[in-house]
Design a protein around this motif. Structure first.
Motif, PDB file in Angstrom:
ATOM      1  N   PRO A  86       0.804  -1.227   0.000  1.00 25.08           N
ATOM      2  CA  PRO A  86       0.000   0.000   0.000  1.00 25.08           C
ATOM      3  C   PRO A  86       0.834   1.274   0.000  1.00 25.08           C
ATOM      4  O   PRO A  86       0.392   2.310  -0.481  1.00 25.08           O
ATOM      5  CB  PRO A  86      -0.826  -0.115   1.286  1.00 25.08           C
ATOM      6  CG  PRO A  86      -0.858  -1.569   1.585  1.00 25.08           C
ATOM      7  CD  PRO A  86       0.489  -2.078   1.150  1.00 25.08           C
ATOM      8  N   GLY A  87       2.057   1.208   0.535  1.00 23.86           N
ATOM      9  CA  GLY A  87       2.886   2.396   0.598  1.00 23.86           C
ATOM     10  C   GLY A  87       3.736   2.615  -0.635  1.00 23.86           C
ATOM     11  O   GLY A  87       4.436   3.617  -0.751  1.00 23.86           O
ATOM     12  N   ALA A 180      -2.406   2.290  -2.627  1.00 19.69           N
ATOM     13  CA  ALA A 180      -3.202   2.432  -1.407  1.00 19.69           C
ATOM     14  C   ALA A 180      -4.699   2.302  -1.666  1.00 19.69           C
ATOM     15  O   ALA A 180      -5.457   1.892  -0.774  1.00 19.69           O
ATOM     16  CB  ALA A 180      -2.910   3.777  -0.744  1.00 19.69           C
ATOM     17  N   THR A 181      -5.159   2.627  -2.879  1.00 21.29           N
ATOM     18  CA  THR A 181      -6.587   2.485  -3.191  1.00 21.29           C
ATOM     19  C   THR A 181      -6.894   1.140  -3.836  1.00 21.29           C
ATOM     20  O   THR A 181      -8.037   0.672  -3.787  1.00 21.29           O
ATOM     21  CB  THR A 181      -7.057   3.616  -4.125  1.00 21.29           C
ATOM     22  OG1 THR A 181      -6.273   3.612  -5.333  1.00 21.29           O
ATOM     23  CG2 THR A 181      -6.917   4.969  -3.444  1.00 21.29           C
ATOM     24  N   THR A 183      -5.443  -1.760  -2.904  1.00 20.89           N
ATOM     25  CA  THR A 183      -5.366  -2.810  -1.883  1.00 20.89           C
ATOM     26  C   THR A 183      -6.711  -3.203  -1.277  1.00 20.89           C
ATOM     27  O   THR A 183      -7.062  -4.389  -1.271  1.00 20.89           O
ATOM     28  CB  THR A 183      -4.390  -2.391  -0.770  1.00 20.89           C
ATOM     29  OG1 THR A 183      -3.096  -2.182  -1.342  1.00 20.89           O
ATOM     30  CG2 THR A 183      -4.297  -3.457   0.306  1.00 20.89           C
TER      31      THR A 183
END
Length: 214
Positions: A86-87, A180-181, A183
Motif C-alpha cells: 500500500p505504501g 493504497a486504493t 489494496t
C-alpha cells in the motif's frame, strides 16, 4: 459422483444459489437454458462478448481446481504484507500484481459454479472486467462500483507488466488508482470469493480470530 461441498449462504427468495448449484452438479446444462436469474444475464454476456455459450457442470475436479485458484490468489496477496504494497509509489507493478490476483480469484468462483477451466482459458484470459461480469451474472453478488472501475483499468492485466514512459501517448491509463486504493478493493474481492465458495483459506492466511480457531 462424489459429494460436492456447497457454500453455507443461501437466498430465501426465488431460486437460491445453492439450489442452482445442486442442479448443475447432477447434469450438464447449457448456460442459455439455466433457470432464472442466471439465464438472461449469461445470454446477454455471450452476445456482448461473442463468446461460445458455456456449459456449466459442477464436478469434484472443478471444485478442486477452484480451490487451487483461490489459494493462488490468497498466497500471492499475502506478499503485500511483506513488500509494503500500500505504501508503494509504483502503480504499474501494483496493477499487474492486482490483476493476477483478481484473475485467479474470479476464475476460482467461475470454476465453482461450473465453468470449465478450458472455457475460462479461452474466453476470460486476462480480462478482469469480463471475469467479474460473468461472476456477477452467476450469483457472485460483488456489486462494488469502484471494483468494477478497477477491473476495467486492469483489463487485460498483462499490459501492466511493462514499463511506460510519461511521454508515451499510447500508455495505458491508471484511472487514478494507486497502490493504497487498489489494496482494499482487491482484498474485498478475494474475501468475497472465500465467503461464497466456502473454500478454506490456505494455512497462515487466516483473517481473524474466529477463522484462526477453525
Amino acid at each position: 459422483m462424489a459429494k460436492l461441498e456447497y457454500p453455507s449462504s443461501e437466498s430465501n427468495s426465488g431460486t437460491s444459489r445453492r439450489a442452482l448449484l445442486r442442479g448443475l452438479a447432477v447434469a450438464p446444462v447449457v448456460a442459455s437454458t439455466i433457470a432464472s436469474p442466471w439465464s438472461d444475464a449469461l445470454a446477454a454476456l455471450h452476445r456482448r462478448y461473442e463468446d461460445e455459450p458455456a456449459k456449466l457442470v459442477r464436478t469434484k475436479e472443478g471444485r478442486s481446481i477452484s480451490r487451487f485458484r483461490y489459494h493462488n490468489a490468497e498466497r500471492r496477496w499475502m506478499l503485500t504484507d511483506i513488500v509494503a504494497f500500500p505504501g508503494s509509489r509504483f502503480t504499474n507493478p501494483a496493477l499487474h500484481f492486482a490483476g493476477f490476483v483478481c484473475q485467479q480469484a474470479l476464475c476460482a468462483y467461475l470454476l465453482d459454479v461450473g465453468f470449465a477451466d478450458e472455457w475460462n482459458a479461452q474466453h476470460i484470459r486476462q480480462d478482469i472486467a469480463k471475469a467479474l461480469a460473468y461472476a456477477n451474472a452467476c450469483g457472485f453478488g460483488h456489486d462494488c462500483p469502484d471494483m468494477a472501475r478497477l477491473a476495467v483499468v486492469l483489463s487485460p492485466y498483462w499490459k501492466w507488466g511493462y514499463h511506460y514512459d510519461e511521454w508515451e501517448e499510447d500508455r495505458p491509463q491508471t484511472g487514478g488508482f494507486i497502490p493504497a486504493t487498489i489494496t482494499p478493493l482487491v482484498r474485498a474481492l478475494v474475501d468475497c470469493v472465500h465467503d461464497v465458495t466456502g473454500h478454506p483459506r490456505p494455512k497462515g492466511c487466516q483473517r481473524g480470530p474466529q477463522e484462526a480457531r477453525s
